[in-house]
Design an enzyme around this catalytic site. Sequence first.
Site, mmCIF file in Angstrom:
data_model
loop_
_atom_site.group_PDB
_atom_site.id
_atom_site.type_symbol
_atom_site.label_atom_id
_atom_site.label_comp_id
_atom_site.label_asym_id
_atom_site.label_seq_id
_atom_site.Cartn_x
_atom_site.Cartn_y
_atom_site.Cartn_z
ATOM 1 N N LYS A 1 0.868 -1.181 0.000
ATOM 2 C CA LYS A 1 0.000 0.000 0.000
ATOM 3 C C LYS A 1 0.895 1.218 0.000
ATOM 4 O O LYS A 1 2.019 1.176 0.502
ATOM 5 C CB LYS A 1 -0.889 0.013 1.249
HETATM 6 N N1 GLU Z 1 -7.163 -0.117 -3.435
HETATM 7 C C1 GLU Z 1 -7.898 -1.306 -3.721
HETATM 8 C C2 GLU Z 1 -7.945 -2.204 -2.502
HETATM 9 O O1 GLU Z 1 -7.839 -1.766 -1.379
HETATM 10 C C3 GLU Z 1 -7.396 -2.005 -4.967
HETATM 11 C C4 GLU Z 1 -5.954 -2.428 -4.937
HETATM 12 C C5 GLU Z 1 -5.447 -2.930 -6.293
HETATM 13 O O2 GLU Z 1 -6.202 -3.057 -7.224
HETATM 14 O O3 GLU Z 1 -4.226 -3.191 -6.347
HETATM 15 O O4 GLU Z 1 -8.196 -3.379 -2.612
#
Ligand code: GLU
Length: 432
Positions: free
Chosen positions: A122
Amino acid sequence: MTDTLAPAAQATASFLTDGATSVLDDAKRQLAAAIDILGYDDGLHAMLAVPRREMTVGVPLRRDDGTQQVFIGHRVQHSLTRGPAKGGVRYSPHVTLDEVRALAMWMTWKCALLDVPYGGAKGGVALDPAALSMSELERLTRRFTTEILPIIGPERDIPAPDIGTDERVMAWMLDTYSVASGYTVPGVVTGKPLALGGSRGRASATSRGVVHVALRALEHVAVPASGRTAAVQGFGKVGRDAAKFLTDADISVVAISDQYGAVYNGAGLNILDLADHVDKTGRVVGFSAAEALPPHELLELDVDLLVPAAVESVITVENAPRVRASVIVEGANGPTSTAADEILARNGALVVPDILANAGGVVVSYFEWVQGNQAYWWNAQDVEDRLSEKMSRAWDDVVSTARIRGLTLRAAAMVLAVERVADAHLLRGLYP
Ligand code: GLU
């Protein structure tokens, strides 16, 4: 006792216990519960609890008025065991390193649970995107991408949209990375615009997955198909389409909130009209076909289904006893604290955990990456069918694990996910 440990062990111990905000505490507690059930030792626990790599960067920005400001950004790669790290980038004033650590850990479990070949990551920059002009946002995104460039890439770590970012931000990240590489690298991000190799269905994928499991969950607790009601917290990337798909499934969405307020209509909100109103005014309040509702009351409404689809830690030990929905589907990451989770379970509510409920986004991110690698794009129906298949399989796995082991859906999902990551780690072995 920490003071008897060797320095390296002390560092690990402090990573596990010190300086944690509540959201990271919750993530660690969920992991500890799964470790306990699986009977893993402390060494394996530490391996799964401590991020493999973290990068914190100052992101200098020249404002439009010529002044300069520095924002703090992070990228945390929690796991690389099952494949490249994967996860969104968040622009929000609330971003902290501990929050990003928790969100990165949840991405690891989400990818493992849905069996997509990724680790978890993240990123985030602590800023209010609404306070920046479009060109400031572009400069900031390009500089942040440049700062984290050494650790991202289509085979290393693949960012995607999250709160406060979107496909336009992904296009700038792709361009910045590609200019530095000397050629176009579409696989460095997902959630891209279609014209740059994005996937059909990516923008609505999280919401589609949320509604898919919500329908399975309502069926599971035998809520009759007629007259089902729902409340949705959040009208952004997840809540807006989730509300629309719920009404398409004949569920009456009676309340919706955003960061400014909430609206209620006992006969069901017209989501398309509400979306028009939000496009014009920027907020749900003031929608003429509804009455205003104090936002905290939305979580406590007497509805069949509650979808918290905004931010973390909204269902707490304080309000959990008043939550009346029989099914709670976590569209957001980490909306329920550990203590609240226990209260909801005691009160007989079925909580579909975030790592299952909102996994549709990363599943279609994976499809986007696969399509890009093959340079062959699927039609919308292909994407939708394959997403349904993956969500169904994960739902079935979690429900049967919960039944066999006598666990909540969250504990079952965690056990499945943690076991998959641990198995991969044990097969690879510890190097050197
Ligand atoms: N931000 C989204 C999540 O929390 C998608 C992450 C992604 O597609 O890599 O799952």
